[in-house]
Motif scaffolding. Sequence first.
Motif, PDB file in Angstrom:
ATOM      1  N   LYS A  59      88.403  -0.297  28.238  1.00 53.96           N
ATOM      2  CA  LYS A  59      87.042  -0.748  28.553  1.00 53.96           C
ATOM      3  C   LYS A  59      87.000  -2.254  28.849  1.00 53.96           C
ATOM      4  O   LYS A  59      86.414  -2.668  29.850  1.00 53.96           O
ATOM      5  CB  LYS A  59      86.100  -0.425  27.376  1.00 53.96           C
ATOM      6  CG  LYS A  59      86.041   1.069  27.059  1.00 53.96           C
ATOM      7  CD  LYS A  59      85.189   1.354  25.833  1.00 53.96           C
ATOM      8  CE  LYS A  59      85.788   0.858  24.523  1.00 53.96           C
ATOM      9  NZ  LYS A  59      87.043   1.534  24.135  1.00 53.96           N
ATOM     10  N   SER A  60      87.652  -3.028  27.996  1.00 47.86           N
ATOM     11  CA  SER A  60      87.612  -4.488  28.210  1.00 47.86           C
ATOM     12  C   SER A  60      88.429  -4.880  29.436  1.00 47.86           C
ATOM     13  O   SER A  60      88.046  -5.795  30.174  1.00 47.86           O
ATOM     14  CB  SER A  60      88.169  -5.225  26.988  1.00 47.86           C
ATOM     15  OG  SER A  60      87.435  -4.899  25.847  1.00 47.86           O
ATOM     16  N   SER A  61      89.546  -4.198  29.654  1.00 46.91           N
ATOM     17  CA  SER A  61      90.375  -4.521  30.827  1.00 46.91           C
ATOM     18  C   SER A  61      89.604  -4.223  32.109  1.00 46.91           C
ATOM     19  O   SER A  61      89.676  -4.990  33.081  1.00 46.91           O
ATOM     20  CB  SER A  61      91.668  -3.703  30.817  1.00 46.91           C
ATOM     21  OG  SER A  61      92.320  -3.823  29.586  1.00 46.91           O
ATOM     22  N   GLY A  94      91.595  -9.637  20.927  1.00 43.05           N
ATOM     23  CA  GLY A  94      92.325  -9.357  22.170  1.00 43.05           C
ATOM     24  C   GLY A  94      91.436  -9.569  23.389  1.00 43.05           C
ATOM     25  O   GLY A  94      91.844 -10.172  24.376  1.00 43.05           O
ATOM     26  N   ASP A  95      90.183  -9.100  23.267  1.00 39.51           N
ATOM     27  CA  ASP A  95      89.233  -9.275  24.371  1.00 39.51           C
ATOM     28  C   ASP A  95      89.026 -10.753  24.664  1.00 39.51           C
ATOM     29  O   ASP A  95      88.960 -11.174  25.800  1.00 39.51           O
ATOM     30  CB  ASP A  95      87.856  -8.694  24.005  1.00 39.51           C
ATOM     31  CG  ASP A  95      87.890  -7.185  23.924  1.00 39.51           C
ATOM     32  OD1 ASP A  95      88.924  -6.613  24.304  1.00 39.51           O
ATOM     33  OD2 ASP A  95      86.891  -6.599  23.481  1.00 39.51           O
ATOM     34  N   ARG A  96      88.927 -11.522  23.585  1.00 38.10           N
ATOM     35  CA  ARG A  96      88.697 -12.961  23.756  1.00 38.10           C
ATOM     36  C   ARG A  96      89.830 -13.562  24.559  1.00 38.10           C
ATOM     37  O   ARG A  96      89.611 -14.349  25.469  1.00 38.10           O
ATOM     38  CB  ARG A  96      88.654 -13.647  22.384  1.00 38.10           C
ATOM     39  CG  ARG A  96      87.446 -13.303  21.586  1.00 38.10           C
ATOM     40  CD  ARG A  96      86.654 -14.553  21.208  1.00 38.10           C
ATOM     41  NE  ARG A  96      85.347 -14.181  20.697  1.00 38.10           N
ATOM     42  CZ  ARG A  96      85.110 -13.881  19.426  1.00 38.10           C
ATOM     43  NH1 ARG A  96      86.080 -13.940  18.533  1.00 38.10           N
ATOM     44  NH2 ARG A  96      83.905 -13.533  19.033  1.00 38.10           N
ATOM     45  N   LEU A 143      77.383  -3.769  28.654  1.00 37.48           N
ATOM     46  CA  LEU A 143      77.403  -3.514  27.218  1.00 37.48           C
ATOM     47  C   LEU A 143      78.632  -2.663  26.922  1.00 37.48           C
ATOM     48  O   LEU A 143      78.704  -1.505  27.330  1.00 37.48           O
ATOM     49  CB  LEU A 143      76.149  -2.738  26.808  1.00 37.48           C
ATOM     50  CG  LEU A 143      74.814  -3.338  27.264  1.00 37.48           C
ATOM     51  CD1 LEU A 143      73.702  -2.302  27.187  1.00 37.48           C
ATOM     52  CD2 LEU A 143      74.470  -4.544  26.414  1.00 37.48           C
ATOM     53  N   GLU A 144      79.625  -3.265  26.270  1.00 38.61           N
ATOM     54  CA  GLU A 144      80.840  -2.510  25.959  1.00 38.61           C
ATOM     55  C   GLU A 144      80.823  -2.067  24.506  1.00 38.61           C
ATOM     56  O   GLU A 144      80.573  -2.862  23.614  1.00 38.61           O
ATOM     57  CB  GLU A 144      82.091  -3.373  26.177  1.00 38.61           C
ATOM     58  CG  GLU A 144      83.366  -2.578  25.849  1.00 38.61           C
ATOM     59  CD  GLU A 144      84.617  -3.431  25.594  1.00 38.61           C
ATOM     60  OE1 GLU A 144      84.722  -4.524  26.154  1.00 38.61           O
ATOM     61  OE2 GLU A 144      85.479  -2.958  24.833  1.00 38.61           O
ATOM     62  N   THR A 145      81.057  -0.785  24.270  1.00 39.09           N
ATOM     63  CA  THR A 145      81.173  -0.350  22.887  1.00 39.09           C
ATOM     64  C   THR A 145      82.170   0.790  22.746  1.00 39.09           C
ATOM     65  O   THR A 145      82.313   1.616  23.630  1.00 39.09           O
ATOM     66  CB  THR A 145      79.806   0.062  22.309  1.00 39.09           C
ATOM     67  OG1 THR A 145      79.965   0.354  20.930  1.00 39.09           O
ATOM     68  CG2 THR A 145      79.242   1.284  22.995  1.00 39.09           C
TER      69      THR A 145
HETATM   70 MG   LIG Z   1      87.524  -3.632  24.170  1.00 34.15          MG
END
Ligand SMILES: [Mg+2]
Length: 311
Positions: A59-61, A94-96, A143-145
Amino acid sequence: MNHNLTEGILSQNHQSIAKAISLIENSNDSDIESILSSIYNKTGQSYRIGITGPPGAGKSSITNELINLLSDDKSIAILSVDPTSPFTGGAILGDRIRMIEHYNNPNIFIRSIGSRGSKGGLSKNINIIADVLDAADFDIIILETVGVGQVELDIVESADTTIVVLVPESGDDIQILKAGMMEIADIFIINKSDREGAEKIAVSLNNFLSTIQHEDHIWSPEVIQTSVYNKTGFNKLIKTIFDRYKFLDINGGREAKHRDRYISQVHDLISSYLTNAFWNDNKEEVLNKELDIEIKNRKNPVALAKKIINE
Ligand SMILES: [Mg+2]
Ligand SMILES: Nc1nc2c(ncn2[C@@H]2O[C@H](COP(=O)(O)OP(=O)(O)OP(=O)(O)O)[C@@H](O)[C@H]2O)c(=O)[nH]1
């Protein structure tokens, strides 16, 4: 609210926005009320996109890739909601690291919020924070969850478009059905399609979707294979994201989403106001006294609830 804070939010000043979000996270009703009363009438422009799916699906990638591809001419706010704080603490870090290259970009605002400790539940605060980002005039709010039960239902309500990210290992369509993913997705992404099995899961998802009766005014979910590693599938993803936006506009879907959100915000607020107003020391004492009684002699919860209401 402090005039400077309002001005800051409305001019997309990142520091002011971060400050307003912290105030909202602390769930102080009078702060929330004063923030909303200064900005609410400026909301309604942003495109709210929810991205959910199992832990580690990418999701974050994917969000990061969307930022790379869209941020030249769009302002984007990303809200990572962390429903299981201790569990994904590392991932948020990691997202940061992944998104750090975007931190100094004035077009991009990134913030992680936890759900622990938020008095009125997750959705109440997400919606209010999204309203702040909307008033700040971000073109897109992501909005990521992590998909864990109730949380993705909150996301559906908060977002105009819900994207469910799966991976080749996610299993067959029956498992996805069971996990409740079918009902919530407007767009399915099969990410990590550089790995074996992506085509198979895409075909079976499409087969399943083709059995659902199609109506013109209802969006038919799309299945898109992406690979963040090979940078494939993103043109189609972006096209679909904006096709969906146009579709909602043409069919009144944005108003409908807005209305649903509004209703549930009002319901949530009333529940939390009433609950807070209800519990006083007397009522707490009746509950605590009951706990002193042995279980076998205790009133059942319905009987006790009625007694406390009438206290
Ligand atoms: Mg993520
Ligand atoms: N092979 C492959 N790995 C990927 C791809 N996209 C992401 N990954 C890797 O998958 C891992 C998880 O990616 P994230 O983007 O952090 O996933 P996430 O869904 O945001 O994870 P959580 O927020 O922890 O639920 C990372 O090691 C990524 O490098 C892809 O397209 N192919």
